[in-house]
Design a protein around this motif. Structure first.
Motif, PDB file in Angstrom:
ATOM      1  N   GLU A   1     -63.393  11.582  17.645  1.00 44.78           N
ATOM      2  CA  GLU A   1     -63.188  10.333  18.388  1.00 44.78           C
ATOM      3  C   GLU A   1     -63.281  10.674  19.869  1.00 44.78           C
ATOM      4  OE1 GLU A   1     -59.758   6.923  19.209  1.00 44.78           O
ATOM      5  OE2 GLU A   1     -59.429   8.444  17.662  1.00 44.78           O
TER       6      GLU A   1
ATOM      7  N   TRP B   1     -62.121   1.940  12.236  1.00 47.42           N
ATOM      8  CA  TRP B   1     -62.728   3.246  12.462  1.00 47.42           C
ATOM      9  C   TRP B   1     -64.239   3.069  12.487  1.00 47.42           C
ATOM     10  CZ3 TRP B   1     -58.990   7.019  13.048  1.00 47.42           C
ATOM     11  CH2 TRP B   1     -57.709   6.700  12.577  1.00 47.42           C
TER      12      TRP B   1
ATOM     13  N   GLY C   1     -57.353  10.993  10.244  1.00 45.48           N
ATOM     14  CA  GLY C   1     -56.918   9.604  10.349  1.00 45.48           C
ATOM     15  C   GLY C   1     -55.466   9.461   9.924  1.00 45.48           C
TER      16      GLY C   1
END
Length: 320
Positions: A123, A26, A306
């Motif tokens: 993201e 990440w 996540g």
């Protein structure tokens, strides 16, 4: 069994997760630092921080560990590279056993690199994946089959994660499927993205799209026909917030999902469902009770960013 009774039994379990284990990287980047490279003129992605976690079958293992399962081990293949080193550290942070992992120069460590915008937290750039698209080295495959056949019997449950979406390169080869099908008197729980119709005599968990596609490839019409063709203990088809449909010798029914607010991130929800459901089966829960447990665990993890996990306290709170 009640939810509390099932959870209390987890501490006594010894569970193996076998399949495609990967590294999730990440990377947080700062869009304000995206100046062009002097050498090429191509804008750079300016990563200002990074975190590594175990993904794919590693996500299942993480969930099992955080649910309080007594011993969790993973089995798969990773490269002799820096990403492999990071992956071992990530698994070690949760005391997940890696003795059955195989490291080989013939592969690179399966890695998902995800870029999160520091300003928005989203993201929003293309992901960079390190994948293996060639057939698994014959010697490596033979070692996996040999080790699995030698050690599967010492575990209370085996969870199979067939994550690879390439035609070749994944850990769960035809030889591994044969070894998995030979396991008797154990909970064997399988999640396969692209090859669900190739697994027999297990608990098989596709999502609704995967189940429909697998049935078409198998040349059967309907979920009951697929369960019969594969001689499954149960076919468990997850369907998001609606819950999961169970198809077994008793027929077909829906085990309703757990009502939550707007999910924060559904990434890894299927893995957390598998962890909760398979562990519940291993302590003696019925398939419906196990699916209810899977729904509870997933209802917690979808509210986290996540590939989140759930603790026993969180699962108990969700069950109220």
């Amino acid at each position: 069994m009640t939810v509390a009774e099932i959870l209390r039994g987890f501490a006594k379990l010894n569970i193996l997760v076998v399949g495609d284990v990967c590294l999730d990287r990440w990377c947080t980047y700062d869009p304000e630092l995206s100046e062009a490279s002097r050498e090429t003129g191509i804008p750079r992605v300016a990563v200002v921080s990074a975190e590594s976690t175990a993904g794919a079958s590693g996500t299942i293992a993480n969930n099992l560990a955080d649910l309080g399962v007594g011993r969790v081990a993973v089995m798969g293949v990773i490269g002799e590279d820096l990403h492999g080193d990071e992956l071992f550290r990530a698994l070690g942070a949760r005391e997940i056993g890696v003795d059955l992992m195989v490291r080989s120069k013939s592969v690179q460590t399966f890695t998902y690199t995800k870029y999160l915008n520091r300003v928005s937290g989203v993201e929003d750039l293309p992901r960079v994946d390190y994948v293996n698209a060639a057939e698994l080295n014959a010697g490596v495959e033979a070692q996996l089959v040999r080790d699995f056949s030698a050690y599967a019997h010492v575990f209370d449950a085996v969870l199979v994660c067939d994550q690879a979406e390439t035609a070749a390169g994944g850990v769960i080869t035809a030889a591994m499927r044969a070894a998995i099908a030979a396991v008797e008197n154990k909970v064997v729980w399988v999640d396969s993205r692209r090859r669900a119709e190739l697994f027999e005599r297990c608990y098989l968990k596709p999502n609704a799209d995967e189940a429909r596609e697998a049935a078409a490839r198998a040349g059967v019409t309907g979920l009951a026909a697929m369960r019969e063709r594969l001689r499954l203990k149960a076919l468990v088809v997850t369907d998001g917030a609606r819950g999961a449909r169970v198809i077994d010798s008793q027929g077909e029914r829906l085990v309703a999902g757990v009502a939550v607010g707007q999910p924060v991130d559904i990434c890894g929800a299927g893995d957390s469902f598998s962890a909760g459901a398979a562990a519940a089966l291993a302590v003696g829960a019925t398939i419906d009770e196990a699916v209810r447990m899977g729904n509870l665990v997933a209802s917690v993890t979808v509210m986290k960013r996540g590939t989140g996990t759930a603790s026993q306290a969180e699962v108990l709170a969700a069950a109220r």
